[in-house]
Design an enzyme around this catalytic site. Structure first.
Site, short mmCIF file in Angstrom:
data_model
loop_
_atom_site.label_atom_id
_atom_site.label_comp_id
_atom_site.label_asym_id
_atom_site.label_seq_id
_atom_site.Cartn_x
_atom_site.Cartn_y
_atom_site.Cartn_z
N GLN A 108 6.54 -0.63 -0.43
CA GLN A 108 5.89 -1.42 -1.24
C GLN A 108 6.58 -2.81 -1.08
O GLN A 108 7.83 -3.05 -1.46
CB GLN A 108 5.98 -0.95 -2.68
CG GLN A 108 5.21 -1.77 -3.72
CD GLN A 108 3.75 -1.91 -3.53
OE1 GLN A 108 2.96 -0.85 -3.20
NE2 GLN A 108 3.24 -2.99 -3.61
N ASP B 9 0.42 1.40 6.49
CA ASP B 9 -0.29 -0.12 6.28
C ASP B 9 -0.34 -0.98 7.64
O ASP B 9 -0.91 -2.04 7.51
CB ASP B 9 1.07 -0.95 5.72
CG ASP B 9 0.68 -1.15 4.14
OD1 ASP B 9 -0.19 -0.80 3.71
OD2 ASP B 9 1.80 -1.34 3.34
N LYS C 96 -1.77 3.77 -6.19
CA LYS C 96 -1.68 4.64 -4.91
C LYS C 96 -1.68 5.85 -5.12
O LYS C 96 -2.35 6.65 -4.44
CB LYS C 96 -0.60 3.93 -3.83
CG LYS C 96 -1.12 2.41 -3.42
CD LYS C 96 0.03 1.63 -2.65
CE LYS C 96 -0.51 0.47 -2.42
NZ LYS C 96 0.60 -0.65 -2.03
#
Ligand code: NAD
Length: 301
Positions: A97, A120, A53
């Site tokens: 994460q 997200d 990322k």
């Protein structure tokens, strides 16, 4: 033989588009987009995902803020760190994460992210916006799949679609997005009886069950479009790499490929799109925070 849907190529195109969007607007914004990634503990796979990322951010001109916290971090400490990022004017998107170490409640942590920085698309408010068809950051993997279908000119409207898996990360938002695009959608899960009967009706079959090679030729009807979300490292006698392992999905690619009209490979199908959509969410949030024109709505299903 079905066409192989190329997620890498589309991810590259989307990145180029984002580079352009940032280039055109950065002076007006006065700063680049910012993405904060929080990793807790030392799960090695998470380490690889976070690095990927970071690399993707640097490729397109997004500033990344990586926070690596000890596995003993308490929920209160983690939420205070999230609060600081919620207030940081240079951060447009925040991502935790997953999975978190045992003992840290994922729901509480995801809710602590400001909905306007939810890179997200997993905050309850943004899942609600998806349900209502309102614009907002979207769950990255299903949004990436919608982009893959659209860029390969696969018609969704009126099609019979089956989603295998009902997780909040993939299966549930996927089913809503396909329904919003006017497919007739069924969702299968671990308690579904007679999976073959259901999946073999699907003109579009999305598989996110987390079970290697669950779907074989018996599950798939002729000329279906098959999207494989699963990703697993399994032993391979032919030694694809030094460790004697290879990647595979939830679909037995070799058995299914000849029967379908299109299929995503693993790797190189859905995976690269998930990272792309994270960047799309981040750049859209930057546009919103900096009062810029909102130009990416076609990528937020
Ligand atoms: P999950 O474990 O949270 O959910 C799996 C779902 O599949 C559950 O709803 C379960 O009921 C269903 N299921 C399990 N076994 C089944 C069976 N035999 N028949 C029917 N349904 C069954 O997993 P997830 O987070 O949704 O991820 C699914 C897979 O996708 C995993 O392999 C994960 O690693 C992968 N994944 C890949 C990406 C990517 O970018 N490529 C992103 C997210 C997840």
């Amino acid at each position: 033989m079905g066409i192989k849907i190329d997620g890498k190529a589309l991810a590259k195109d989307i990145e180029q588009r984002l580079v352009h969007e940032i280039d055109v607007e950065i002076d007006h914004a006065g700063r680049p987009p910012g993405l904060a990634v929080i990793r807790v503990g030392d799960d090695p796979a998470s380490g690889v995902y976070v690095r990927n990322k970071e690399k993707a951010c640097s490729r397109i001109g997004v500033k990344s803020f990586v926070l690596h916290l000890d596995k003993k971090t308490t929920i209160d400490q983690l939420i205070s760190e999230i609060d600081l990022l919620n207030q940081n004017q240079n951060v447009d998107g925040i991502l935790i994460q997953l999975p978190l170490p045992a003992g840290l409640n994922e729901d509480l942590v995801l809710k602590a992210i400001s909905p306007s920085k939810d890179a997200d698309g997993l905050h309850p408010l943004n899942l609600g916006k998806l349900l209502k068809g309102e614009i907002g950051p979207r769950s990255c993997t299903p949004a990436g799949i919608m982009a893959l279908l659209s860029s390969n000119e696969i018609t969704i409207e009126g099609k019979r679609a089956v989603v295998v898996g009902r997780s909040i990360l993939v299966g549930k938002p996927m089913a809503i997005m396909l329904q919003e695009a006017n497919a007739t959608v069924s969702v299968a899960h671990s308690r579904t009886k007679n999976l073959i009967e259901l999946t073999s009706q699907a003109e579009i079959l999305v598989v996110a069950a987390g079970k290697p090679n669950l779907i074989t030729d018996k599950h798939v009807r002729n000329n279906a479009v098959v999207i494989d979300v699963g990703i697993h490292r399994v032993k391979n006698h032919l030694m694809e790499n030094q460790s004697g392992t290879k990647l595979c999905g939830d679909v037995d690619f070799e058995k299914v490929e000849s029967k379908v009209s299109a299929i995503t490979p693993v790797p190189g199908g859905v995976g690269p799109m998930t990272v792309s959509m994270l960047l799309v969410n981040t750049v859209s949030l930057w546009q919103e925070h900096c009062g810029l024109s909102f130009t990416l709505s076609d990528l937020l299903p």
